[in-house]
Motif scaffolding. Sequence first.
Motif, short mmCIF file in Angstrom:
data_model
loop_
_atom_site.label_atom_id
_atom_site.label_comp_id
_atom_site.label_asym_id
_atom_site.label_seq_id
_atom_site.Cartn_x
_atom_site.Cartn_y
_atom_site.Cartn_z
N LEU A 1 0.82 -1.22 0.00
CA LEU A 1 0.00 0.00 0.00
C LEU A 1 0.85 1.26 0.00
CD1 LEU A 1 -2.14 -2.21 1.17
CD2 LEU A 1 -3.43 -0.13 1.46
N LEU A 2 1.99 1.23 0.67
CA LEU A 2 2.87 2.39 0.65
C LEU A 2 3.36 2.68 -0.76
CD1 LEU A 2 4.71 1.76 4.00
CD2 LEU A 2 3.52 3.87 3.39
N LEU B 1 2.63 18.71 2.02
CA LEU B 1 3.28 17.77 2.92
C LEU B 1 2.65 16.39 2.80
CD1 LEU B 1 5.29 17.66 5.36
CD2 LEU B 1 3.37 18.31 6.81
N LEU B 2 3.49 15.37 2.65
CA LEU B 2 3.07 13.97 2.70
C LEU B 2 3.75 13.34 3.90
CD1 LEU B 2 1.83 11.31 1.60
CD2 LEU B 2 3.90 11.08 0.17
N VAL B 3 2.97 12.92 4.88
CA VAL B 3 3.51 12.28 6.08
C VAL B 3 2.88 10.91 6.17
CG1 VAL B 3 3.79 12.40 8.58
CG2 VAL B 3 3.69 14.52 7.23
N ARG B 4 3.71 9.88 6.14
CA ARG B 4 3.21 8.52 6.17
C ARG B 4 3.94 7.73 7.22
NH1 ARG B 4 7.40 9.51 5.60
NH2 ARG B 4 9.01 8.96 4.17
N VAL C 1 2.43 6.28 -2.36
CA VAL C 1 3.49 7.22 -2.71
C VAL C 1 3.49 7.50 -4.22
CG1 VAL C 1 6.00 7.52 -2.80
CG2 VAL C 1 4.91 6.71 -0.69
N ALA C 2 3.23 6.49 -5.03
CA ALA C 2 3.20 6.69 -6.48
C ALA C 2 2.07 7.64 -6.89
CB ALA C 2 3.04 5.35 -7.19
N ALA D 1 13.21 6.05 -0.34
CA ALA D 1 13.54 5.88 -1.76
C ALA D 1 12.30 5.99 -2.63
CB ALA D 1 14.24 4.53 -1.97
N LEU D 2 11.18 5.41 -2.18
CA LEU D 2 9.93 5.53 -2.94
C LEU D 2 9.51 6.99 -3.08
CD1 LEU D 2 7.80 2.66 -1.30
CD2 LEU D 2 8.73 2.70 -3.63
N CYS D 3 9.57 7.73 -1.99
CA CYS D 3 9.17 9.14 -2.02
C CYS D 3 10.11 9.96 -2.89
CB CYS D 3 9.14 9.71 -0.60
SG CYS D 3 7.82 9.06 0.42
#
Length: 182
Positions: free
Chosen positions: A128-129, A145-148, A133-134, A160-162
């Motif tokens: 799911l991450l 802001l993206l906070v996960r 992120v994609a 790395a994904l972000c």
Amino acid sequence: RHDTETVIQVVLDQVGERQAPWRVLDVCTGSGVLAVTLARELAAARVVATELSPAAAEVARANAARLGVADRVEVREGDLLAPVAGEVFDVVVANPPYIATAVIATLDREVQREPRQALDGGVDGLDLLRRLVAAAPDHVEPGGLLVREHGHDQGEAVRALCDATGAFAPAATVRDLGKQPR
């Protein structure tokens, strides 16, 4: 929980004292802890929360009502970002299932009482991450802001994904109140 409190603190630290009319999205809201807390902490925020489970979505709605923010928290049912197609937000938070399938059986009994759907992140915990992120760049305002939340051993992979999206400042991992990297 230590890890979830950290998501809230990161948002509050980044937002600071600015009382802008924040548009916040909480993905995989579950019981609505992030959505409701951010609505209470950011008085000018309007929060949309997404949740795949109708039962969990109903709990989130009830919690928003019980805590006096139902007028600013809208819970939508559906998978990840599908309920907000075409919409953008200043802040996106998420606590998606991120536990590797094989690890679930080793967790504390209390955690195992959670619905499996709320825990199981696939073989490496990142299913799911990866999807979130994609798709996130289409839903986060420029400069937003993206906070996960992620597992204590997933920081490098999630950063790395972000970073691979090219849409965000270099991703960072923050230690939660239990000193675990999140």
